[in-house]
Motif scaffolding. Structure first.
Motif, PDB file in Angstrom:
ATOM      1  N   ASN A  61       0.798  -1.238   0.000  1.00  0.00           N
ATOM      2  CA  ASN A  61       0.000   0.000   0.000  1.00  0.00           C
ATOM      3  C   ASN A  61       0.827   1.282   0.000  1.00  0.00           C
TER       4      ASN A  61
ATOM      5  N   GLY B  22       3.041   3.078   7.047  1.00  0.00           N
ATOM      6  CA  GLY B  22       1.748   2.769   6.441  1.00  0.00           C
ATOM      7  C   GLY B  22       0.613   3.470   7.175  1.00  0.00           C
ATOM      8  N   GLU B  26      -2.021   6.434   5.873  1.00  0.00           N
ATOM      9  CA  GLU B  26      -3.482   6.372   6.027  1.00  0.00           C
ATOM     10  C   GLU B  26      -4.015   7.699   6.575  1.00  0.00           C
TER      11      GLU B  26
END
Lengths: 355, 355
Positions: A61, B22, B26
């Motif tokens: 991601n 990560g 977000e």
């Protein structure tokens, strides 16, 4: 959540990141001491490349380039703490070789701009520099073939390779068949003339001020238009890439070697070995030598001959091929090669790319 | 612990770092959406500088430059995820302005090299670029005074300033009194001639190939010798710094502005405001205008006059001073200033340094 709440969340994450950075630096210092005792090299590009690709794989991601640029600096901080001597590079500051040095070592490793490639070899050989970064393919900065000549004579090893490739792409919204105009800067169009005449023979070539301007124009008037530009330029404007690597020749300005006192042990996923050899004075000597590789299914990546500086009419052949020097396939090829050459010298084995 | 155990420890830390990256990404995406709704700017240099200095302070055991270079890339990853349009800079790739762009935005923010300073203003004004990076002090790259002229006419605001300063230092092992020879590259010696004649009047100046070579020589033969070089060069060879910032004039090649559509709100620790003004045609107008600042204890950082492009014999005065435009001290000075000037235009308020 409000912006303030989000920001408090970011602050919390940053504090944790910082704590981990401190922990990593502690461990790096302990590793540095252990390496000093054992004489192991501080910079381990094979291990680094393994670590980086594993991290990229583990985080689907996060953009791969982002993972690499963050961890390049994280690793740099750790290596910087272990490295007593600077990394020498072909200066001045701001040179392409400095960019390659930053790509390989990050900004926390001390560095030293030097004026010539021989100065860099001398600094690494004498221990004044821990490593050296030198250009190896035609560059605007100095006579680069010099690097190969010096490598052939020196006991230094290639420990990493950095490429700063500007790969030309054809970018646009339609399909390749529908392209009637190809826009780009004159020099970029010239670099791709052969490919364009084969794949878009009826398209008109239109010169623009820059490759970025060409992409802009395609983004505004996509109908029938495509641009020659770098993938970065296309991505930054959201224009799809129709074909990659369309330049007729590899851009030569952009390959660099990191050289050091000690060769790398095996370790990275995709490794390359560089050797230099001289042939026996026999008919068919080159073909015979090369069959040492082809007989074992090893495909050469690169071969370049240069006149030896030791004897008239003697040539040096610089050869790159996949695999580590210590691997059994390569060792078998080397045994065969030695029967067919006067000299076979290992220049180093290193990851396909660094940084 | 063995090297293998240390490495497993590093791997564990890296996985945690990756997980946090990560998570941060977000949150950054959520912030991006919130900002898009509220129209708040994606790039918040005031907040960034606050975050960076707090992190540096919180980690006394990590080199400050290392904390900054890691978090520059961490933040870049977050901003890159929010920014739809590239940051335009004065190209080509590899220019000093690109270095300034990377210093301000890191490598994960898309960027676009343009050919002229006016192209950059136009791209930001039209929304094709999210921000622009332009040189503002004498530079080898283009006529830089152009940036100030364009700023005076444009509605764009200065949101950050980047300096790529090469500060010359006198470095050596003894005390300044004991220095009998000062070594450096000719141009570096020339830059510091005034300082050297005052502080080391009896020392012989010795030219070397580079400032790095001078440091090397001082490291090898420290007796009575000192070198003129950057702090980085001295630190990388472990040579102490005797005096900093010894060049007679500020190096002019190295100041850049980041320009954008929206001005910064207040927020950073050390803020600077830039204004441009034109005077009334009265005797003593400049002194009267400047006393608006001095009367309130505001010391000017920089003043530069340039002929206006609108009217003959009219001059523009570009003035930098500490504090945010919205602060009460600055607002009081501005009210006084407006009584004494024809035009007072706010160019922007921004952190003292970015990156």
């Amino acid at each position: 959540m409000s912006l303030d709440q989000h920001r408090r969340e970011v602050d919390r994450i940053d504090r944790e990141l910082l704590r981990l950075l401190g922990e990593r630096l502690e461990v790096a210092r302990a590793i540095g001491e252990a390496k000093l005792k054992s004489g192991a090299p501080v910079y381990a590009p094979q291990r680094e490349e393994q670590v980086l690709s594993a991290l990229v794989e583990a985080a689907p991601n996060i953009p791969a380039s982002g993972v690499r640029s963050v961890f390049r600096e994280v690793i740099s901080l750790s290596i910087g703490a272990q490295m007593a001597k600077p990394v020498a590079y072909l200066g001045p500051e701001g040179s392409f070789t400095q960019q390659a040095q930053l790509r390989a070592f990050g900004s926390s490793v001390p560095s030293l701009p030097l004026r010539s490639i021989s100065d860099i070899f001398a600094a690494v050989e004498s221990g004044e520099a821990s490593y050296g970064v030198v250009p190896v393919e035609n560059s605007t900065e100095g006579v680069v073939s010099h690097s190969l000549d010096l490598l052939a004579e020196s006991e230094l090893k290639v420990v990493a390779q950095v490429t700063l490739a500007v790969e030309q792409c054809l970018v646009g919204f339609g399909s390749l068949d529908a392209v009637t105009r190809v826009l780009s800067k004159d020099i970029a169009l010239a670099q791709c003339r052969g490919w364009l005449s084969r794949h878009a023979p009826n398209a008109t070539l239109v010169e623009t001020d820059s490759t970025a301007a060409a992409v802009e124009q395609v983004a505004r008037e996509p109908q029938g238009a495509a641009a020659v530009a770098s993938a970065t330029a296309a991505e930054s404007r959201g224009v799809p890439i129709l074909a990659r690597g369309i330049q007729d020749r590899r851009d030569n300005a952009t390959r660099f070697f990191v050289i050091g006192l000690t060769a790398n042990a095996t370790g990275a996923k995709e490794e390359v070995t560089s050797v230099v050899l001289t042939l026996k004075h026999e008919p068919g000597a080159l073909q015979a030598a090369l069959s040492s590789f082809s007989d074992r299914g090893i495909n050469l990546i690169r071969i370049e001959s240069r006149p030896s500086r030791r004897r008239a009419w003697e040539y040096l052949f610089f050869i790159d091929f996949p695999g580590h020097w210590d691997s059994s396939a390569v060792q078998e090829a080397v045994v065969a090669l030695k029967g067919r050459c006067e000299i076979v010298k290992w220049l180093g084995s290193y990851p396909q790319s660094a940084g």
